[in-house]
Design an enzyme around this catalytic site. Structure first.
Site, mmCIF file in Angstrom:
data_model
loop_
_atom_site.group_PDB
_atom_site.id
_atom_site.type_symbol
_atom_site.label_atom_id
_atom_site.label_comp_id
_atom_site.label_asym_id
_atom_site.label_seq_id
_atom_site.Cartn_x
_atom_site.Cartn_y
_atom_site.Cartn_z
ATOM 1 N N ASP A 77 -13.220 9.050 3.940
ATOM 2 C CA ASP A 77 -12.207 8.779 4.863
ATOM 3 C C ASP A 77 -10.832 8.567 4.296
ATOM 4 O OD1 ASP A 77 -11.117 7.271 7.371
ATOM 5 O OD2 ASP A 77 -11.240 5.498 6.018
ATOM 6 N N ASP A 119 -14.312 2.999 4.480
ATOM 7 C CA ASP A 119 -14.009 1.303 4.364
ATOM 8 C C ASP A 119 -14.341 0.462 5.589
ATOM 9 O OD1 ASP A 119 -10.993 0.661 5.965
ATOM 10 O OD2 ASP A 119 -11.701 2.731 5.864
#
Length: 222
Positions: free
Chosen positions: A8, A166
């Protein structure tokens, strides 16, 4: 074969909320509406820019009929200076160098628009690490649908896989794709670490190569 690793972007490799907040607040002040503080906007991040704008509009009492227009305006605001306040998290560059040197194929799967993601990666001298970049508008689907993540892995044409993120969205994406997940604990998640399914968790990116090697050994031994 070394596992392919897909990351990400926002909240995992970079802390970009200050620039997103600046773009959002330009949109609001142009409509004579009060600015939002950083913690509020941080709480709205995670599902791509259209969802961020939708949450801002709901919070600020703006008619949702203007969503398309305000999403375009906010993106334009952001693209004027996407890295003015954005920083890398501690250890990110060393981590990427280590993975590249050891032969891992690396990619990006983000809900940020692809053009914005590529502009940020270029500005921060990160593009050289990633063979594939997929944004929230690259395909018809976006995370947590697994299609974008699986598309990155297919383009990397590699065997073993690992996804690094995350947030709740990233954890769910990895689960749906049946891919091992590494959770960066210092990003934008809203839930406790224990509530998110993960194979490993880390707070300093410089530690991830060693942690992932240990995790991969455990996975392969099962």
């Amino acid at each position: 074969m070394k596992p392919a690793i897909v990351f990400d972007l926002d909240g995992t490799l970079i802390d970009s909320v200050p620039d997103l907040a600046a773009a959002v607040n330009l949109t609001l002040t142009a409509r004579d509406l009060p600015e939002l503080d950083l913690p509020t906007i941080t709480g709205f991040v995670g599902n791509g820019l259209p969802k961020l704008v939708e949450r801002v509009m709901t919070h600020s009492g703006i008619d949702m009929g203007h969503h398309g227009e305000l999403t375009r305006i906010t993106l334009d605001n952001y693209m004027r200076a996407p890295t003015a306040r954005t920083v890398l998290y501690v250890g990110v560059r060393d981590m990427l160098e280590a993975f590249t040197t050891s032969g891992h194929a690396l990619g990006i799967c983000t809900n940020k628009p692809e053009a914005a993601a590529r502009q940020v990666l270029d500005a921060l001298d990160l593009s050289r690490f990633f063979a594939v970049v997929v944004g929230g508008d690259t395909l018809a689907q976006r995370k947590p649908d697994p299609a974008p993540l699986l598309h990155v892995f297919k383009q990397l044409d590699a065997g073993p896989r690992f996804y690094v993120g995350d947030s709740e969205v990233d954890a769910e994406t990895a689960r749906r794709a049946a891919v091992p997940f590494a959770l960066f604990t210092e990003g934008y998640r809203k839930s406790p670490v224990s509530a998110l399914p993960h194979h490993l968790a880390y707070a300093n990116s410089g530690n991830l190569p060693d942690l992932m090697e240990d995790a991969l050994s455990g996975i392969s031994a099962r």
